[in-house]
Write an enzyme that holds these catalytic residues in place. Sequence first.
Site, PDB file in Angstrom:
ATOM      1  N   ASP A 127       5.756 -12.738 -23.534  1.00  0.00           N
ATOM      2  CA  ASP A 127       6.997 -12.277 -24.168  1.00  0.00           C
ATOM      3  C   ASP A 127       7.247 -13.174 -25.389  1.00  0.00           C
ATOM      4  OD1 ASP A 127       9.461 -10.962 -24.431  1.00  0.00           O
ATOM      5  OD2 ASP A 127      10.471 -12.256 -23.012  1.00  0.00           O
TER       6      ASP A 127
ATOM      7  N   LYS B 162       4.283  -8.269 -25.307  1.00  0.00           N
ATOM      8  CA  LYS B 162       5.418  -7.794 -26.128  1.00  0.00           C
ATOM      9  C   LYS B 162       5.332  -8.510 -27.471  1.00  0.00           C
ATOM     10  CE  LYS B 162       8.953  -7.180 -22.471  1.00  0.00           C
ATOM     11  NZ  LYS B 162      10.217  -7.761 -21.921  1.00  0.00           N
TER      12      LYS B 162
ATOM     13  N   PHE C 129      12.881  -4.140 -20.854  1.00  0.00           N
ATOM     14  CA  PHE C 129      12.719  -5.000 -19.683  1.00  0.00           C
ATOM     15  C   PHE C 129      12.146  -4.168 -18.541  1.00  0.00           C
ATOM     16  CE2 PHE C 129      13.640  -7.983 -16.316  1.00  0.00           C
ATOM     17  CZ  PHE C 129      13.281  -9.167 -16.943  1.00  0.00           C
TER      18      PHE C 129
HETATM   19  P1  IMP Z   1       7.624 -16.081 -22.243  1.00  0.00           P
HETATM   20  O1  IMP Z   1       7.527 -17.543 -22.025  1.00  0.00           O
HETATM   21  O2  IMP Z   1       8.863 -15.677 -22.972  1.00  0.00           O
HETATM   22  O3  IMP Z   1       6.379 -15.479 -22.870  1.00  0.00           O
HETATM   23  O4  IMP Z   1       7.850 -15.454 -20.815  1.00  0.00           O
HETATM   24  C1  IMP Z   1       6.886 -14.882 -20.076  1.00  0.00           C
HETATM   25  C2  IMP Z   1       7.423 -14.603 -18.696  1.00  0.00           C
HETATM   26  O5  IMP Z   1       8.703 -13.993 -18.752  1.00  0.00           O
HETATM   27  C3  IMP Z   1       6.551 -13.600 -17.979  1.00  0.00           C
HETATM   28  O6  IMP Z   1       5.523 -14.235 -17.296  1.00  0.00           O
HETATM   29  C4  IMP Z   1       7.532 -12.924 -17.049  1.00  0.00           C
HETATM   30  O7  IMP Z   1       7.619 -13.637 -15.843  1.00  0.00           O
HETATM   31  C5  IMP Z   1       8.844 -12.988 -17.783  1.00  0.00           C
HETATM   32  N1  IMP Z   1       9.150 -11.708 -18.457  1.00  0.00           N
HETATM   33  C6  IMP Z   1       9.082 -11.417 -19.769  1.00  0.00           C
HETATM   34  N2  IMP Z   1       9.406 -10.133 -20.016  1.00  0.00           N
HETATM   35  C7  IMP Z   1       9.674  -9.600 -18.811  1.00  0.00           C
HETATM   36  C8  IMP Z   1      10.037  -8.265 -18.379  1.00  0.00           C
HETATM   37  O8  IMP Z   1      10.169  -7.303 -19.162  1.00  0.00           O
HETATM   38  N3  IMP Z   1      10.232  -8.116 -17.053  1.00  0.00           N
HETATM   39  C9  IMP Z   1      10.091  -9.126 -16.142  1.00  0.00           C
HETATM   40  N4  IMP Z   1       9.722 -10.364 -16.495  1.00  0.00           N
HETATM   41  C10 IMP Z   1       9.521 -10.598 -17.814  1.00  0.00           C
END
Ligand code: IMP
Length: 183
Positions: free
Chosen positions: A104, A132, A153
């Site tokens: 994300d 994403k 989400f």
């Molecule tokens: P980042 O550090 O922002 O890249 O977060 C990644 C983590 O956020 C993923 O491994 C998920 O556990 C959580 N995450 C990000 N987007 C979603 C979503 O749409 N649904 C559920 N969990 C999400």
Amino acid sequence: MNKDIERIVLSEEQLANMVKGAAAWLDERFKDTNTPPLAISILKGSVFFYCDVVRAMKTPVQLDFMTVSSYGNSTESSGIPKIVMDLDASVYGRDVIMVEDIVDSGNTLHKLKSFILERGAKSFTIVTLFDKPSRRKAPIAADYSCCEIGDEFIVGYGLDYAQQYRSLPYIGVLKREVYEKKN
Ligand code: IMP
Ligand code: MG
């Protein structure tokens, strides 16, 4: 279908096909490797994808697990990933495969990548079920991504909102009203 789900994004059958694609890509990547790579699951979100991918691979791998928290009960990352449970295995001199559910902001993987390379891993390969790219903040890219999605989400197949919906066998978009009334 669960009452909080607006629509299904990926069915069980579609997920199974993505698993096959990821496993085949990893087999090709590690076909000349003699020492089994260490496949790491970041708990809990990646757990079903991880279990399905390692079992679909022909390449022998060793398994290990980490827990990293950054979300709390919101749909927005706090931006500061914290290692809650560390690996058992040493990554020194190993090929590491990081299996993620979603990249994300990229903050989690950016931090884990430097953490694991600092410990002397030979290589670091990121395989993710979802990406994403429009939400990226940290300079990190997956080596293999099964599916790109926009700023929505999603839950199911390991992915949660406030620890719920992980056990759904499909991936669905959560109705906005479910998290807007809580956030
Ligand atoms: P980042 O550090 O922002 O890249 O977060 C990644 C983590 O956020 C993923 O491994 C998920 O556990 C959580 N995450 C990000 N987007 C979603 C979503 O749409 N649904 C559920 N969990 C999400
Ligand atoms: Mg995760």
